[in-house]
Design a protein around this motif. Structure first.
Motif, short mmCIF file in Angstrom:
data_model
loop_
_atom_site.label_atom_id
_atom_site.label_comp_id
_atom_site.label_asym_id
_atom_site.label_seq_id
_atom_site.Cartn_x
_atom_site.Cartn_y
_atom_site.Cartn_z
N LYS A 3 3.52 -11.39 5.25
CA LYS A 3 2.79 -11.16 6.32
C LYS A 3 3.19 -9.93 7.12
O LYS A 3 2.43 -9.06 7.59
CB LYS A 3 2.79 -12.28 7.60
CG LYS A 3 1.54 -11.92 8.55
CD LYS A 3 1.31 -13.40 9.27
CE LYS A 3 0.61 -13.09 10.45
NZ LYS A 3 -0.25 -12.25 10.61
N LYS A 6 2.26 -6.84 5.37
CA LYS A 6 0.72 -6.64 5.50
C LYS A 6 0.36 -6.02 7.11
O LYS A 6 -0.36 -5.09 7.00
CB LYS A 6 -0.14 -7.97 5.46
CG LYS A 6 -1.52 -7.84 5.57
CD LYS A 6 -2.25 -8.48 4.40
CE LYS A 6 -3.70 -8.26 4.74
NZ LYS A 6 -4.38 -7.05 4.49
N HIS A 9 1.39 -2.20 6.74
CA HIS A 9 0.18 -1.48 6.05
C HIS A 9 -1.07 -1.38 6.95
O HIS A 9 -1.70 -0.38 7.08
CB HIS A 9 -0.14 -2.39 4.60
CG HIS A 9 0.81 -2.07 3.55
ND1 HIS A 9 0.25 -1.34 2.43
CD2 HIS A 9 1.91 -2.55 3.52
CE1 HIS A 9 1.33 -1.46 1.44
NE2 HIS A 9 2.42 -2.06 2.19
N THR A 10 -1.43 -2.22 7.72
CA THR A 10 -2.52 -2.30 8.49
C THR A 10 -2.10 -1.31 9.64
O THR A 10 -3.06 -0.28 9.98
CB THR A 10 -2.82 -3.66 9.39
OG1 THR A 10 -3.14 -4.42 8.17
CG2 THR A 10 -3.87 -3.59 10.24
#
Length: 75
Positions: A3, A6, A9-10
């Motif tokens: 998480k 992620k 990356h977002t």
């Protein structure tokens, strides 16, 4: 991908999108076409998808932004 990765990356994708908009591109498709990126892959980048480091360097070069400046302005 965990998480935390992620989320990171977002955040990178969000910042890349900001650079595009600041450069006057309202559409990711136009930016991708103008700079020889696949429209689909560029969309993925802006939406937190995984990509190569060289791709980030290329995007930053287009926007004339250093790695240091890019990451310092993310927070």
């Amino acid at each position: 991908m965990s998480k935390d990765y992620k989320d990171q990356h977002t955040e990178v994708g969000r910042r890349i999108k900001e650079l595009r908009i600041e450069a006057g591109y309202t559409s990711h498709e136009t930016f991708a076409n103008d700079h020889s990126f696949s429209r689909r892959n560029y969309w993925r980048i802006e939406n937190g998808g995984d990509f190569k480091f060289n791709t980030l360097l290329r995007i930053l070069e287009i926007h004339n932004v250093s790695l240091e400046k890019f990451f310092s302005e993310m927070e």
